[in-house]
Scaffold this motif. Structure first.
Motif, mmCIF file in Angstrom:
data_model
loop_
_atom_site.group_PDB
_atom_site.id
_atom_site.type_symbol
_atom_site.label_atom_id
_atom_site.label_comp_id
_atom_site.label_asym_id
_atom_site.label_seq_id
_atom_site.Cartn_x
_atom_site.Cartn_y
_atom_site.Cartn_z
ATOM 1 N N GLY A 1 96.207 52.798 33.827
ATOM 2 C CA GLY A 1 95.256 51.962 33.103
ATOM 3 C C GLY A 1 95.903 51.247 31.930
ATOM 4 O O GLY A 1 95.639 50.073 31.679
ATOM 5 N N LYS A 2 96.768 51.953 31.203
ATOM 6 C CA LYS A 2 97.478 51.339 30.077
ATOM 7 C C LYS A 2 98.418 50.251 30.572
ATOM 8 O O LYS A 2 98.538 49.189 29.957
ATOM 9 C CB LYS A 2 98.259 52.389 29.304
ATOM 10 C CG LYS A 2 97.400 53.314 28.485
ATOM 11 C CD LYS A 2 98.267 54.290 27.716
ATOM 12 C CE LYS A 2 97.424 55.274 26.941
ATOM 13 N NZ LYS A 2 98.259 56.243 26.205
ATOM 14 N N LEU A 3 99.093 50.529 31.689
ATOM 15 C CA LEU A 3 100.005 49.538 32.255
ATOM 16 C C LEU A 3 99.261 48.289 32.704
ATOM 17 O O LEU A 3 99.740 47.168 32.521
ATOM 18 C CB LEU A 3 100.776 50.165 33.424
ATOM 19 C CG LEU A 3 102.222 49.763 33.573
ATOM 20 C CD1 LEU A 3 102.983 50.080 32.310
ATOM 21 C CD2 LEU A 3 102.838 50.459 34.746
ATOM 22 N N MET B 1 97.913 56.431 32.463
ATOM 23 C CA MET B 1 99.144 55.656 32.448
ATOM 24 C C MET B 1 98.972 54.340 33.200
ATOM 25 O O MET B 1 99.353 53.299 32.696
ATOM 26 C CB MET B 1 100.272 56.497 33.065
ATOM 27 C CG MET B 1 101.499 55.728 33.366
ATOM 28 S SD MET B 1 102.669 55.881 32.066
ATOM 29 C CE MET B 1 104.047 55.110 32.817
ATOM 30 N N MET C 1 104.599 52.931 24.575
ATOM 31 C CA MET C 1 104.254 53.807 25.695
ATOM 32 C C MET C 1 105.510 54.413 26.312
ATOM 33 O O MET C 1 105.555 55.605 26.624
ATOM 34 C CB MET C 1 103.472 53.029 26.752
ATOM 35 C CG MET C 1 102.973 53.900 27.894
ATOM 36 S SD MET C 1 102.101 52.969 29.158
ATOM 37 C CE MET C 1 103.419 52.044 29.869
ATOM 38 N N LEU D 1 96.505 47.144 31.393
ATOM 39 C CA LEU D 1 96.144 46.397 30.190
ATOM 40 C C LEU D 1 97.337 45.629 29.627
ATOM 41 O O LEU D 1 97.181 44.512 29.121
ATOM 42 C CB LEU D 1 95.584 47.346 29.135
ATOM 43 C CG LEU D 1 94.185 47.887 29.409
ATOM 44 C CD1 LEU D 1 93.801 48.905 28.349
ATOM 45 C CD2 LEU D 1 93.169 46.771 29.473
ATOM 46 N N ILE D 2 98.513 46.203 29.733
ATOM 47 C CA ILE D 2 99.718 45.514 29.255
ATOM 48 C C ILE D 2 100.002 44.291 30.121
ATOM 49 O O ILE D 2 100.333 43.216 29.613
ATOM 50 C CB ILE D 2 100.900 46.489 29.211
ATOM 51 C CG1 ILE D 2 100.675 47.520 28.105
ATOM 52 C CG2 ILE D 2 102.225 45.764 29.022
ATOM 53 C CD1 ILE D 2 101.628 48.677 28.099
ATOM 54 N N PRO E 1 101.780 42.713 23.704
ATOM 55 C CA PRO E 1 101.892 43.667 24.814
ATOM 56 C C PRO E 1 103.268 44.320 24.902
ATOM 57 O O PRO E 1 103.386 45.461 25.354
ATOM 58 C CB PRO E 1 101.576 42.848 26.063
ATOM 59 C CG PRO E 1 101.646 41.445 25.667
ATOM 60 C CD PRO E 1 101.442 41.374 24.201
ATOM 61 N N PHE F 1 103.185 47.383 22.710
ATOM 62 C CA PHE F 1 102.478 48.487 23.353
ATOM 63 C C PHE F 1 103.301 49.097 24.486
ATOM 64 O O PHE F 1 103.297 50.312 24.688
ATOM 65 C CB PHE F 1 101.113 48.033 23.879
ATOM 66 C CG PHE F 1 100.086 47.880 22.806
ATOM 67 C CD1 PHE F 1 99.571 48.991 22.160
ATOM 68 C CD2 PHE F 1 99.637 46.634 22.425
ATOM 69 C CE1 PHE F 1 98.623 48.864 21.160
ATOM 70 C CE2 PHE F 1 98.694 46.488 21.427
ATOM 71 C CZ PHE F 1 98.196 47.609 20.789
#
Length: 77
Positions: free
Chosen positions: A3-5, A1, A68, A7-8, A61, A64
């Motif tokens: 890591g995805k944040l 989570m 998410m 990247l966003i 972004p 995404f």
């Protein structure tokens, strides 16, 4: 989570960089006499261009992020 944040957040940063690059490219094409004679109108045009490019680039972004958040939201039955 996290890591995805991250990247966003990087995606939003890249959207701002895209806006800055668009304004820089536009500034190179504006003749010097036009820039000197009507600096306020050129600056407003740069502002509009920056916002337009940044907002369009930030759609990626944002998509995404919404996807998410929707995946993590509990749903009623």
């Amino acid at each position: 989570m996290a890591g995805k944040l991250a990247l966003i957040v990087i995606g939003y940063g890249l959207a701002v960089v895209a806006g800055i690059l668009a304004v820089m490219a536009n500034e190179m094409t504006v003749p010097a006499d036009v820039s000197q004679a009507s600096g306020g109108m050129v600056a407003f045009g740069d502002l509009v261009l920056f916002f337009a490019v940044t907002l369009v680039a930030a759609l990626i972004p944002s998509w995404f992020l919404l996807r998410m958040l929707l995946n993590r939201t509990p749903r009623g039955r």
